[in-house]
Write a protein that holds these residues in place. Structure first.
Motif, PDB file in Angstrom:
ATOM      1  N   PRO A 203      25.198  22.379  12.793  1.00 44.63           N
ATOM      2  CA  PRO A 203      23.938  22.645  12.741  1.00 44.63           C
ATOM      3  C   PRO A 203      22.797  21.893  13.869  1.00 44.63           C
ATOM      4  O   PRO A 203      23.110  20.918  14.254  1.00 44.63           O
ATOM      5  CB  PRO A 203      23.145  22.186  11.526  1.00 44.63           C
ATOM      6  N   VAL A 204      21.645  22.802  14.296  1.00 45.55           N
ATOM      7  CA  VAL A 204      20.900  22.095  15.645  1.00 45.55           C
ATOM      8  C   VAL A 204      19.583  22.413  15.056  1.00 45.55           C
ATOM      9  O   VAL A 204      19.121  23.371  14.549  1.00 45.55           O
ATOM     10  CB  VAL A 204      21.260  22.379  16.878  1.00 45.55           C
ATOM     11  N   LEU A 205      18.320  21.325  15.518  1.00 42.13           N
ATOM     12  CA  LEU A 205      17.098  21.708  15.266  1.00 42.13           C
ATOM     13  C   LEU A 205      16.623  21.827  16.670  1.00 42.13           C
ATOM     14  O   LEU A 205      16.711  20.754  17.409  1.00 42.13           O
ATOM     15  CB  LEU A 205      16.448  20.388  14.691  1.00 42.13           C
ATOM     16  N   LEU A 206      16.020  23.039  17.084  1.00 42.08           N
ATOM     17  CA  LEU A 206      15.886  23.395  18.591  1.00 42.08           C
ATOM     18  C   LEU A 206      14.156  23.105  18.450  1.00 42.08           C
ATOM     19  O   LEU A 206      13.478  24.039  18.113  1.00 42.08           O
ATOM     20  CB  LEU A 206      16.084  24.787  18.946  1.00 42.08           C
ATOM     21  N   LYS A 207      13.791  21.885  19.126  1.00 39.82           N
ATOM     22  CA  LYS A 207      11.915  21.920  19.376  1.00 39.82           C
ATOM     23  C   LYS A 207      11.729  22.955  20.270  1.00 39.82           C
ATOM     24  O   LYS A 207      12.450  23.101  21.552  1.00 39.82           O
ATOM     25  CB  LYS A 207      12.003  20.428  19.545  1.00 39.82           C
ATOM     26  N   ASP A 231      23.692  28.157  13.094  1.00 40.10           N
ATOM     27  CA  ASP A 231      22.916  27.407  12.547  1.00 40.10           C
ATOM     28  C   ASP A 231      21.982  26.664  12.991  1.00 40.10           C
ATOM     29  O   ASP A 231      21.800  25.306  13.408  1.00 40.10           O
ATOM     30  CB  ASP A 231      24.246  26.217  11.870  1.00 40.10           C
ATOM     31  N   VAL A 232      21.021  27.456  13.717  1.00 37.84           N
ATOM     32  CA  VAL A 232      19.795  27.103  14.390  1.00 37.84           C
ATOM     33  C   VAL A 232      18.624  26.856  13.605  1.00 37.84           C
ATOM     34  O   VAL A 232      18.230  27.662  12.874  1.00 37.84           O
ATOM     35  CB  VAL A 232      19.779  27.976  15.684  1.00 37.84           C
ATOM     36  N   PRO A 265      15.145  29.956  10.407  1.00 36.32           N
ATOM     37  CA  PRO A 265      14.251  28.930   9.867  1.00 36.32           C
ATOM     38  C   PRO A 265      13.366  28.309  10.675  1.00 36.32           C
ATOM     39  O   PRO A 265      13.777  28.161  12.083  1.00 36.32           O
ATOM     40  CB  PRO A 265      15.040  28.000   9.098  1.00 36.32           C
ATOM     41  N   VAL A 266      12.168  27.865  10.439  1.00 37.62           N
ATOM     42  CA  VAL A 266      11.188  27.266  11.214  1.00 37.62           C
ATOM     43  C   VAL A 266      10.674  26.010  10.721  1.00 37.62           C
ATOM     44  O   VAL A 266       9.966  26.266   9.593  1.00 37.62           O
ATOM     45  CB  VAL A 266      10.081  28.029  11.782  1.00 37.62           C
ATOM     46  N   ILE A 267      10.646  25.067  11.234  1.00 31.99           N
ATOM     47  CA  ILE A 267      10.025  23.664  10.671  1.00 31.99           C
ATOM     48  C   ILE A 267       8.948  23.112  11.452  1.00 31.99           C
ATOM     49  O   ILE A 267       9.208  23.642  12.687  1.00 31.99           O
ATOM     50  CB  ILE A 267      10.976  22.632  10.038  1.00 31.99           C
ATOM     51  N   VAL A 268       8.056  22.667  11.015  1.00 28.96           N
ATOM     52  CA  VAL A 268       6.916  21.813  11.879  1.00 28.96           C
ATOM     53  C   VAL A 268       6.813  20.511  11.971  1.00 28.96           C
ATOM     54  O   VAL A 268       7.350  19.744  10.940  1.00 28.96           O
ATOM     55  CB  VAL A 268       5.510  22.394  11.273  1.00 28.96           C
ATOM     56  N   ASP A 269       6.791  19.942  13.201  1.00 24.55           N
ATOM     57  CA  ASP A 269       6.617  18.479  13.257  1.00 24.55           C
ATOM     58  C   ASP A 269       5.123  18.088  13.591  1.00 24.55           C
ATOM     59  O   ASP A 269       4.674  18.154  14.833  1.00 24.55           O
ATOM     60  CB  ASP A 269       7.504  18.264  14.526  1.00 24.55           C
ATOM     61  N   PRO A 270       4.239  17.853  12.620  1.00 29.18           N
ATOM     62  CA  PRO A 270       3.050  17.656  12.804  1.00 29.18           C
ATOM     63  C   PRO A 270       2.593  16.151  13.523  1.00 29.18           C
ATOM     64  O   PRO A 270       1.569  16.029  14.209  1.00 29.18           O
ATOM     65  CB  PRO A 270       2.296  17.512  11.428  1.00 29.18           C
ATOM     66  N   SER A 271       3.671  15.229  13.550  1.00 21.28           N
ATOM     67  CA  SER A 271       3.486  13.887  13.906  1.00 21.28           C
ATOM     68  C   SER A 271       3.415  13.975  15.437  1.00 21.28           C
ATOM     69  O   SER A 271       2.630  13.400  16.268  1.00 21.28           O
ATOM     70  CB  SER A 271       4.681  13.095  13.536  1.00 21.28           C
ATOM     71  N   HIS A 272       4.431  14.541  16.121  1.00 25.26           N
ATOM     72  CA  HIS A 272       4.468  14.602  17.539  1.00 25.26           C
ATOM     73  C   HIS A 272       3.392  15.786  18.158  1.00 25.26           C
ATOM     74  O   HIS A 272       2.903  15.700  19.258  1.00 25.26           O
ATOM     75  CB  HIS A 272       5.883  15.198  18.276  1.00 25.26           C
TER      76      HIS A 272
END
Ligand code: PEP
Ligand code: MN
Length: 357
Positions: A203-207, A231-232, A265-272
């Protein structure tokens, strides 16, 4: 056009279909996804070709699209993709909290962070061993020593690990530890790396690239999917705009837009995105409200001493307050927080060999 072959069909039948496509001057790429051979044709299909291919022996389905978003688009798959990260599903009804330090610094810092994530109800532990810093003079990460500290905390907490792979040369080492690989914003367009990760099957998280359009971002995902890795997980992490008050501008509209275009699926990185501790909570809540599948949050037990991105790290206690708030907001929208996998953890899949058709 994508021709999906039946799971049980003989390889020679895929050959026959490929020959039929080539006879119409189409070029044919081959891939394998969900255990099925895929033939991906490029070029402009003559009228009626899909109808002629569909009844051929061994063909399960034909996706008649000239769209560049062949695998990531809803035309290929209507239903949402759910990515299983060592027992934590991303993309289902549960909202996933990924958290940890920006960079792995030492055993105590990683241990305190991991403990904090587990206590706060986070489901996946992050930590950068290889850091893509803007300046070559900033801390570049502990490399393999950092990977070992992540592996230790996987054992201690039972949390799956996400960590960034910067370079194809490090991929085998990172695959030893990562339950999900992270591709950072600066590498979103690194086709060689994307292809290698596609072949790894992990699996991979693609920013999202900090200056990438939604289409460019999804085309980067196509590099991974077209190598046979479905699995992206996408991650919106802010884009560069004219606004200097935040580090980047969090594009929450992209989350809603991508969910329409793509099944991933989409997630969010509010920190960066914000680069500011005080904005992490409101942006994280907004991410849940807009329909993201999760968030990724930087934390640090002692942010004043952090070697990387000190200005955006929450204290583990603040993470616990945030997850409590998120829990309430999610309940109101009929969703729940994802929980960590049951112990003992599922075995980490080994890097898969490239499968040919
Ligand atoms: C990170 O998540 O550690 C990171 C470097 O993020 P980005 O690639 O979004 O800058
Ligand atoms: Mn960072």
């Amino acid at each position: 056009m994508i021709v999906v072959m039946d799971q049980t069909s003989a390889p020679e039948l895929a050959e026959d279909v490929a020959a039929a496509l080539r006879a119409e001057d189409m070029q044919v790429l081959r891939s394998r996804c969900h255990g099925r051979a895929h033939l991906i044709s490029t070029g402009t299909a003559p009228r009626g070709l899909a109808e002629r291919i569909r009844p051929l022996p061994g063909v399960e389905s034909v996706v008649d699209t000239e769209d560049a978003l062949r695998f990531t688009g809803r035309a290929y798959q209507r239903a949402d993709t759910v990515v299983d990260v060592a027992g934590v599903p991303i993309g289902g009804p549960a909202f996933v909290v990924v958290a940890g330090p920006c960079a792995v610094e030492n055993r105590a810092q990683m241990g305190d962070s991991a403990h904090g994530v587990a206590l706060a109800g986070g489901a996946i532990l992050r930590g950068g061993a290889y850091k893509p810093r803007t300046s070559p003079y900033s801390f570049q990460g502990l490399g393999r020593a950092g990977l070992r500290l992540l592996a230790e905390q996987r054992e201690v907490t039972g949390l799956p690990i996400i960590t960034e792979v910067l370079d194809v040369a490090d991929l085998d080492d990172v695959l030893e530890v990562a339950d999900i690989l992270q591709v950072g914003t600066r590498n979103m367009s690194n086709a060689t790396l994307l292809r290698a990760i596609g072949r790894s099957g992990r699996p991979v998280l693609l920013k999202r690239g900090m200056a990438a359009t939604i289409e460019e971002w999804l085309l980067a995902a196509e590099y991974i999917l077209s190598e046979g890795n479905p699995d992206v997980v996408l991650c919106e992490r802010g884009i560069r705009t004219f606004e200097p008050a935040t580090r980047f501008t969090l594009d929450l509209s992209a989350v809603a837009a991508v969910r329409r275009i793509s099944h991933l699926p989409v997630i969010v990185d509010p920190s960066h995105a914000a680069g500011r501790t005080d904005l992490v909570r409101p942006l994280a809540l907004a991410a849940a409200a807009v329909g993201a599948d999760g968030i990724m949050i930087d934390i640090h037990p002692d942010a004043a001493t952090a070697l990387c991105d000190a200005g955006q790290a929450l204290h583990p206690k603040e993470l616990a307050e945030l997850t409590a708030d998120l829990g309430r907001l999610l309940t109101a929208t009929g969703r729940v927080l994802a929980v960590p996998p049951p112990r003992p953890m599922p075995a980490r899949p080994r890097a898969l060999a490239t499968e040919g058709v």
